[in-house]
Motif scaffolding. Structure first.
Motif, PDB file in Angstrom:
ATOM      1  N   PRO A 159       0.963  -1.293   0.128  1.00  0.00           N
ATOM      2  CA  PRO A 159      -0.082   0.118  -0.001  1.00  0.00           C
ATOM      3  C   PRO A 159       0.921   1.310   0.028  1.00  0.00           C
ATOM      4  O   PRO A 159       1.935   1.336   0.590  1.00  0.00           O
ATOM      5  CB  PRO A 159      -0.947  -0.066   1.360  1.00  0.00           C
ATOM      6  N   ARG A 160       0.409   2.453  -0.702  1.00  0.00           N
ATOM      7  CA  ARG A 160       1.258   3.382  -0.907  1.00  0.00           C
ATOM      8  C   ARG A 160       0.150   4.892  -0.680  1.00  0.00           C
ATOM      9  O   ARG A 160      -1.003   4.316  -0.873  1.00  0.00           O
ATOM     10  CB  ARG A 160       1.969   3.546  -2.136  1.00  0.00           C
ATOM     11  N   GLY A 161       0.342   5.982  -0.184  1.00  0.00           N
ATOM     12  CA  GLY A 161      -0.364   6.865   0.103  1.00  0.00           C
ATOM     13  C   GLY A 161      -0.272   7.140   1.749  1.00  0.00           C
ATOM     14  O   GLY A 161       0.602   6.699   2.587  1.00  0.00           O
ATOM     15  N   GLU A 162      -1.433   7.622   2.192  1.00  0.00           N
ATOM     16  CA  GLU A 162      -1.299   7.840   3.887  1.00  0.00           C
ATOM     17  C   GLU A 162      -2.719   7.188   4.252  1.00  0.00           C
ATOM     18  O   GLU A 162      -3.814   7.496   3.887  1.00  0.00           O
ATOM     19  CB  GLU A 162      -1.410   9.496   3.914  1.00  0.00           C
ATOM     20  N   LEU A 163      -2.726   6.853   5.463  1.00  0.00           N
ATOM     21  CA  LEU A 163      -3.777   6.179   6.227  1.00  0.00           C
ATOM     22  C   LEU A 163      -4.003   7.179   7.331  1.00  0.00           C
ATOM     23  O   LEU A 163      -3.361   7.715   7.789  1.00  0.00           O
ATOM     24  CB  LEU A 163      -3.352   4.756   7.073  1.00  0.00           C
ATOM     25  N   VAL A 199      -2.990   3.855  -3.416  1.00  0.00           N
ATOM     26  CA  VAL A 199      -2.245   3.067  -4.448  1.00  0.00           C
ATOM     27  C   VAL A 199      -1.758   1.834  -3.992  1.00  0.00           C
ATOM     28  O   VAL A 199      -1.417   1.649  -2.729  1.00  0.00           O
ATOM     29  CB  VAL A 199      -1.202   3.998  -4.937  1.00  0.00           C
ATOM     30  N   MET A 200      -1.660   0.576  -4.894  1.00  0.00           N
ATOM     31  CA  MET A 200      -0.865  -0.604  -4.549  1.00  0.00           C
ATOM     32  C   MET A 200       0.240  -0.457  -5.396  1.00  0.00           C
ATOM     33  O   MET A 200       0.289  -0.465  -6.813  1.00  0.00           O
ATOM     34  CB  MET A 200      -1.907  -1.713  -4.573  1.00  0.00           C
ATOM     35  N   HIS A 201       1.426  -0.731  -4.812  1.00  0.00           N
ATOM     36  CA  HIS A 201       2.710  -0.686  -5.544  1.00  0.00           C
ATOM     37  C   HIS A 201       3.037  -2.159  -5.767  1.00  0.00           C
ATOM     38  O   HIS A 201       3.199  -2.914  -4.828  1.00  0.00           O
ATOM     39  CB  HIS A 201       3.777  -0.203  -4.738  1.00  0.00           C
ATOM     40  N   VAL A 260      -0.815   0.464  -9.158  1.00  0.00           N
ATOM     41  CA  VAL A 260      -2.084   0.307  -9.185  1.00  0.00           C
ATOM     42  C   VAL A 260      -3.042   1.413  -8.460  1.00  0.00           C
ATOM     43  O   VAL A 260      -3.130   1.417  -7.203  1.00  0.00           O
ATOM     44  CB  VAL A 260      -2.799  -0.819  -9.136  1.00  0.00           C
ATOM     45  N   ALA A 261      -3.933   2.448  -9.364  1.00  0.00           N
ATOM     46  CA  ALA A 261      -4.526   3.257  -8.538  1.00  0.00           C
ATOM     47  C   ALA A 261      -5.936   2.728  -8.232  1.00  0.00           C
ATOM     48  O   ALA A 261      -6.551   2.268  -8.738  1.00  0.00           O
ATOM     49  CB  ALA A 261      -4.791   4.639  -9.423  1.00  0.00           C
ATOM     50  N   LEU A 265      -5.495  -2.189 -13.034  1.00  0.00           N
ATOM     51  CA  LEU A 265      -6.354  -2.545 -11.884  1.00  0.00           C
ATOM     52  C   LEU A 265      -7.066  -3.955 -12.350  1.00  0.00           C
ATOM     53  O   LEU A 265      -7.263  -4.702 -11.377  1.00  0.00           O
ATOM     54  CB  LEU A 265      -7.396  -1.295 -11.994  1.00  0.00           C
ATOM     55  N   ARG A 266      -7.597  -4.224 -13.636  1.00  0.00           N
ATOM     56  CA  ARG A 266      -8.029  -5.165 -13.807  1.00  0.00           C
ATOM     57  C   ARG A 266      -7.148  -6.552 -13.789  1.00  0.00           C
ATOM     58  O   ARG A 266      -7.653  -7.413 -13.341  1.00  0.00           O
ATOM     59  CB  ARG A 266      -8.784  -5.163 -15.277  1.00  0.00           C
TER      60      ARG A 266
END
Length: 261
Positions: free
Chosen positions: A132-136, A163-165, A171-172, A227-228
């Motif tokens: 996981p990427r970004g902020e929780l 985002v998943m790296h 993957v957004a 994503l798919r």
């Protein structure tokens, strides 16, 4: 009798002086007692009192400066009713909240706010599906804890611009949301998206001290190939392109939790 009055007067002055010192006890005087309880952390540039103070630097055992800390401790702690307000700010974590001990010994937390980058949680959150990427962002309006586990809970979580790296690239997922409670001491979270991102998500997560259970449905709103492909790794898609996920673990992973309805 005269000597008794002098003794009582002297005792009263001593008690008053001790109470005054205790009420305005400098925070740095308490550091020798507090430091062994910080598990390797050090408080530097300490100022203020034990009751209302700040540390200009919270330093890890390896010398890394983690951030700044401010606190307010109610003087009711002198009567066995501690109430603590904390605020921590650093590049990897922002936290604020209040906590106190209830008459029955349980811990009550209120107005807790936490923001942490997912990259800091890699050792806990990484999976074969990516990192996981970004902020929780987590907000707890109220929680009552016993033995560290919530018996009562009102909380919300948000993962904006999720985002998943993966090895193939990022993957957004859009913005993902959750609302959680703890009826009967079982944490139940409702999971969903904000309705506008590339991923439609809805599901439930149940947690107990003995296990966990996830039941969710995911579907791409757009024709994003990345994503798919990522969704296909989660399970076979239904005719409408959605993927149903059921995961569980622990001794009670298959147990049904009480309904929130």
């Amino acid at each position: 009798m005269k000597s008794l009055r002098k003794s009582l007067l002297g005792l009263g002055v001593l008690v008053l002086a001790a109470a005054t010192l205790l009420c305005f006890l400098p925070a740095r005087w308490a550091l020798p007692w507090l430091t062994p309880r910080l598990h390797g952390l050090q408080l530097q540039q300490v100022r203020g009192s034990v009751w209302d103070g700040q540390a200009g630097a919270v330093v890890a055992a390896d010398g890394q400066v983690l951030g700044t800390l401010a606190w307010q401790l109610s003087r009711r702690a002198l009567f066995g009713q501690p109430r603590l307000q904390l605020q921590f700010e650093g590049p990897q974590l922002v936290f604020s909240g209040a906590a106190g001990r209830l008459p029955d010994g349980r811990i009550e937390a209120r107005e807790v706010s936490l923001r942490v980058p997912w990259a800091v949680l890699d050792r806990y959150a990484a999976s074969p599906l990516g990192q996981p990427r970004g902020e929780l962002q987590l907000t707890i309006e109220r929680a009552v804890l016993q033995g560290g586990w919530p018996l009562e809970l009102t909380a919300q979580a948000q993962w904006p611009q999720a985002v998943m790296h993966t090895r193939e690239g990022d993957v957004a997922l859009g913005t993902l949301l959750a609302q959680a409670g703890a009826p009967g001491g079982v944490v139940q979270a409702q999971l969903h998206d904000d309705g506008h991102g590339p991923l439609h998500a809805e599901g439930k997560l149940q947690l107990s001290p003995l296990g966990w259970r996830l039941d969710a449905t995911l579907r791409a709103r757009q024709t994003d190939p990345a994503l798919r492909r990522w969704l296909a790794r989660l399970g076979p898609p239904a005719p409408d392109g959605s993927v149903h996920i059921e995961r569980r673990g622990g001794l009670a992973g298959s147990a049904s939790a009480p309904s929130t309805n």
